[in-house]
Design an enzyme around this catalytic site. Structure first.
Site, short mmCIF file in Angstrom:
data_model
loop_
_atom_site.label_atom_id
_atom_site.label_comp_id
_atom_site.label_asym_id
_atom_site.label_seq_id
_atom_site.Cartn_x
_atom_site.Cartn_y
_atom_site.Cartn_z
N GLY A 1 62.92 55.17 20.09
CA GLY A 1 61.67 55.00 19.36
C GLY A 1 60.56 54.65 20.31
CG HIS A 2 56.58 54.56 18.84
ND1 HIS A 2 55.83 53.40 18.75
CD2 HIS A 2 56.91 54.90 17.57
CE1 HIS A 2 55.71 53.06 17.47
NE2 HIS A 2 56.36 53.95 16.74
CG ASN A 3 56.61 51.17 24.78
OD1 ASN A 3 57.75 50.72 24.86
ND2 ASN A 3 55.93 51.59 25.83
N GLY A 4 56.88 49.56 20.75
CA GLY A 4 56.33 48.84 19.61
C GLY A 4 56.88 49.32 18.28
CB SER A 5 59.20 51.96 17.25
OG SER A 5 60.24 51.80 18.18
N GLY A 6 59.67 48.49 17.10
CA GLY A 6 60.47 47.42 16.49
C GLY A 6 61.91 47.34 16.97
CE LYS A 7 62.71 51.11 21.74
NZ LYS A 7 61.26 51.29 21.70
CB SER A 8 62.59 44.32 21.51
OG SER A 8 62.61 45.22 22.58
CD GLU B 1 62.91 49.67 26.29
OE1 GLU B 1 62.36 49.90 27.37
OE2 GLU B 1 62.32 49.72 25.20
N1 LIG Z 1 56.73 37.83 20.53
C1 LIG Z 1 55.95 38.59 19.77
N2 LIG Z 1 54.90 38.03 19.11
C2 LIG Z 1 54.10 38.78 18.32
N3 LIG Z 1 54.26 40.09 18.14
C3 LIG Z 1 55.25 40.73 18.76
C4 LIG Z 1 56.16 40.01 19.62
N4 LIG Z 1 57.05 40.87 20.11
C5 LIG Z 1 56.74 42.09 19.60
N5 LIG Z 1 55.67 42.01 18.79
C6 LIG Z 1 55.07 43.12 18.02
O1 LIG Z 1 56.04 43.65 17.16
C7 LIG Z 1 56.05 45.07 17.18
C8 LIG Z 1 57.42 45.59 17.59
O2 LIG Z 1 57.67 45.25 18.95
P1 LIG Z 1 59.06 45.44 19.67
O3 LIG Z 1 60.14 45.09 18.74
O4 LIG Z 1 59.00 44.71 20.96
O5 LIG Z 1 59.06 47.02 19.92
P2 LIG Z 1 59.91 47.88 20.93
O6 LIG Z 1 60.98 47.06 21.51
O7 LIG Z 1 60.40 49.01 20.09
O8 LIG Z 1 58.95 48.39 21.96
C9 LIG Z 1 54.94 45.47 18.13
O9 LIG Z 1 53.80 45.80 17.34
C10 LIG Z 1 54.67 44.24 18.95
O10 LIG Z 1 53.32 44.16 19.29
MG LIG Z 2 61.42 46.53 23.52
#
Ligand SMILES: Nc1ncnc2c1ncn2[C@@H]1O[C@H](COP(=O)(O)OP(=O)(O)O)[C@@H](O)[C@H]1O
Ligand SMILES: [Mg+2]
Lengths: 280, 265
Positions: A41-48, A167
């Site tokens: 998924g793209h960056n910021g798609s909620g994977k982490s 990742e």
């Molecule tokens: N610690 C955090 N505090 C506030 N917002 C967050 C935090 N971590 C991620 N986000 C937001 O949550 C959304 C999903 O992020 P993330 O799960 O890190 O995506 P991915 O890992 O797919 O790139 C993004 O819009 C990001 O800006």
């Molecule tokens: Mg991530």
């Protein structure tokens, strides 16, 4: 393959404090015992965010998460964290110990494992990732790939059922990446390990049993690599790029050269091509 | 470089002192610092000198490392000596040149105080030369353990020290990288007027701090994911082992104390 769900997410939503958008929006899916699941998924798609929810680093505002049959809540997180190991992106920022062995022992210390058993487990898990020669090495003398293998050993020492790679190979050079993935494959074949690999590398995802595509906090699509790569235009619109060998196979298909299966790794593609005439 | 300034320089070698328990070494240094004040005449100082000399020889640390440790403070030692020499006006007059008068007591006091200083420095640097910083941390944690009863955060302090030790090389490397990146953009760190050089440090410190905070945050998440929840119920992988040699070393120090008490005037 057995289809026992080992992790299930049931209508899970999560929102970071002070954010209007949901980082995860009504997500429902199962992860099966022993499978290798890739999440792309793209960056910021909620994977982490999803990875963090799975071992209780964050709690969902709505929905239920069950891991190994245990509902995830404030009291069960310690038990669950022992069953789900996580390896993060940055090799440096997850290395706690002053030496390789200390770092592997860190998780064991946290769970109060007796010292004799710790020594044994540290040895064993470092052996499995081929780092047992560097027991006393300090982290700044290790390559990124070596540090990630130590991180894997640290996770495996706790004998988890599931390992999440967030990742974990994205900051490594191709060699480090191969080393890390080889270690995971070996471990997976020896134990009944479930692997959840969050990745940008579609080549890597292509080798998974199943792929989940995330988009804007939702599950966009799930299926086998064949199914996922068949939706190529859509993947590109989601900011993902399909592997070269898949593009190649498609292009060849348009020219009337049909290959045995839709998705092939680069080596498979080469083999298929140079033996193509003998199959005709 | 910074590593040396902060934590002394561990010099690996095969010696009895290197193999000793860090706890016994810490205790020895602590007691040594106390009993050195018992010495007050030639013979007691001779005992201390012999003891220090034996310890130094036993450590098998090449003299140049000791010298390196001494270099920054040797002027202070000499200054103390001169101060005592010129400003103590007791005892018989030994030498006189115009307004400068040197008395017997001044010479004695000067020698004693500067020697005391010298022995203290040698013995403490012996600790850091023969003990790795992480061993010192373990030793301190173990010795301070009783303080947990009065809610002193012993485990947290030890963890903090060990994480600091772990990250010093990483942050040094990073500093170096940022410096090179800024130098490539024309920033000069090592020449130009002082004001300019101080200004040049700002674009170095800011990225370094930003990254250090990010590292800290990620490390905290990684630690939690691996089941860290404070010191309670934790076992320890690193083990300290108190050997006969450690007890003997402490005995020797007690013997020295007795000698000092007997022979002091
Ligand atoms: N610690 C955090 N505090 C506030 N917002 C967050 C935090 N971590 C991620 N986000 C937001 O949550 C959304 C999903 O992020 P993330 O799960 O890190 O995506 P991915 O890992 O797919 O790139 C993004 O819009 C990001 O800006
Ligand atoms: Mg991530």
């Amino acid at each position: 393959m057995k289809k026992n769900p080992i992790v299930s997410l049931d209508h899970v939503s999560f929102q970071y404090e002070g954010h209007e958008q949901y980082a995860l929006n009504n997500v429902t899916f199962d992860i099966y015992e022993g499978e290798w699941l890739a999440i792309v998924g793209h960056n910021g798609s909620g994977k982490s965010t999803m990875a963090k929810l799975l071992n209780g680093l964050q709690f969902p505002q709505q929905g239920e998460i069950t891991v190994c049959g245990i509902p995830l809540n404030e009291t069960s997180i310690w038990d669950i964290r022992r069953r789900i190991g996580m390896v993060f992106q940055n090799p440096d920022n997850q290395f706690v110990g002053t030496t390789v062995e200390d770092d592997v022992a860190f998780g064991l210390e946290n769970y109060g494992v007796p010292r004799e058993e710790m020594v044994q487990r540290v040895q064993d898990s470092l052996h499995k990732v081929k780092m047992d020669q560097l027991l006393h090495q300090e982290p700044h003398h290790l390559s990124g790939g070596q540090k990630q293998r130590v991180a894997i050993a640290g996770v495996m020492a706790l004998r988890p059922s599931i390992i999440i790679l967030d990742e974990a190979t994205s900051m490594l050079d191709p060699r480090g990446r191969a080393e890390v993935l080889d270690s995971i494959r070996t471990l997976k074949s020896e134990k009944s390990l479930t692997v959840i690999s969050i990745t940008h590398d579609l080549e890597e995802a292509a080798k998974a049993d199943r792929i989940i595509v995330m988009n804007k906090g939702k599950v966009f699509q799930e299926g086998t690599p064949d199914v996922i790569f068949a939706m190529d235009e859509q993947l590109i619109q989601l900011g993902l790029d399909i592997p070269f060998s898949v593009k190649m196979a498609k292009a060849l298909g348009k020219q009337g050269i049909k290959l045995s299966k839709y998705y092939l790794s680069e080596e498979e593609l080469v083999t298929e091509l140079w033996t193509y005439r003998s199959h005709m | 470089m910074m590593e040396n300034m902060l934590f002394g320089r561990y010099v690996p070698a095969e010696s009895l002192l290197h193999r000793m328990d860090p706890r016994s070494k810490l205790l020895i240094i602590f007691f040594f610092v106390c009993i050195i004040f018992i010495a007050n005449n030639g013979i007691t100082y001779a005992f201390i000198a012999i003891y220090t000399f034996i310890m130094l020889t036993m450590s098998r640390i090449p003299a140049r490392f000791l010298y390196k440790g001494l270099k920054p403070v040797i002027w202070l030692v000499i200054f103390t000596f001169l101060l005592q020499l010129f400003f103590t006006q007791q005892g018989t007059l030994l030498y006189r040149l115009g307004p400068v008068k040197i008395y017997e007591e001044g010479l004695k006091q000067g020698l004693f105080i500067s020697l005391r200083f010298l022995f203290l420095i040698l013995m403490t640097s012996l600790l850091t030369l023969t003990t790795t910083p992480i061993e010192i941390t373990d030793g301190l944690e173990s010795l301070l353990n009783p303080l947990k009863k009065v809610r002193f955060p012993v485990h947290e302090m030890a963890l903090m020290m060990s994480i600091a030790l772990r990250f010093i090389p990483t942050l040094m490397e990073e500093t170096d990288k940022i410096m090179k990146a800024q130098m490539a953009r024309g920033v000069e760190f090592s020449s130009g007027p002082l004001k300019e050089r101080i200004k040049a440090v700002v674009p170095l410190l800011i990225p370094l701090f930003v990254s250090a905070f990010k590292r800290a945050e990620e490390l905290a998440v990684a630690m939690e994911a691996r089941g860290y929840r404070g010191g309670e119920g934790r076992t320890k992988y690193r083990q300290l082992s108190w050997k006969t040699a450690d007890s003997l070393q402490l005995l020797v120090l007690i013997a020295l104390t007795v000698l000092l008490m007997l022979f002091r005037s």
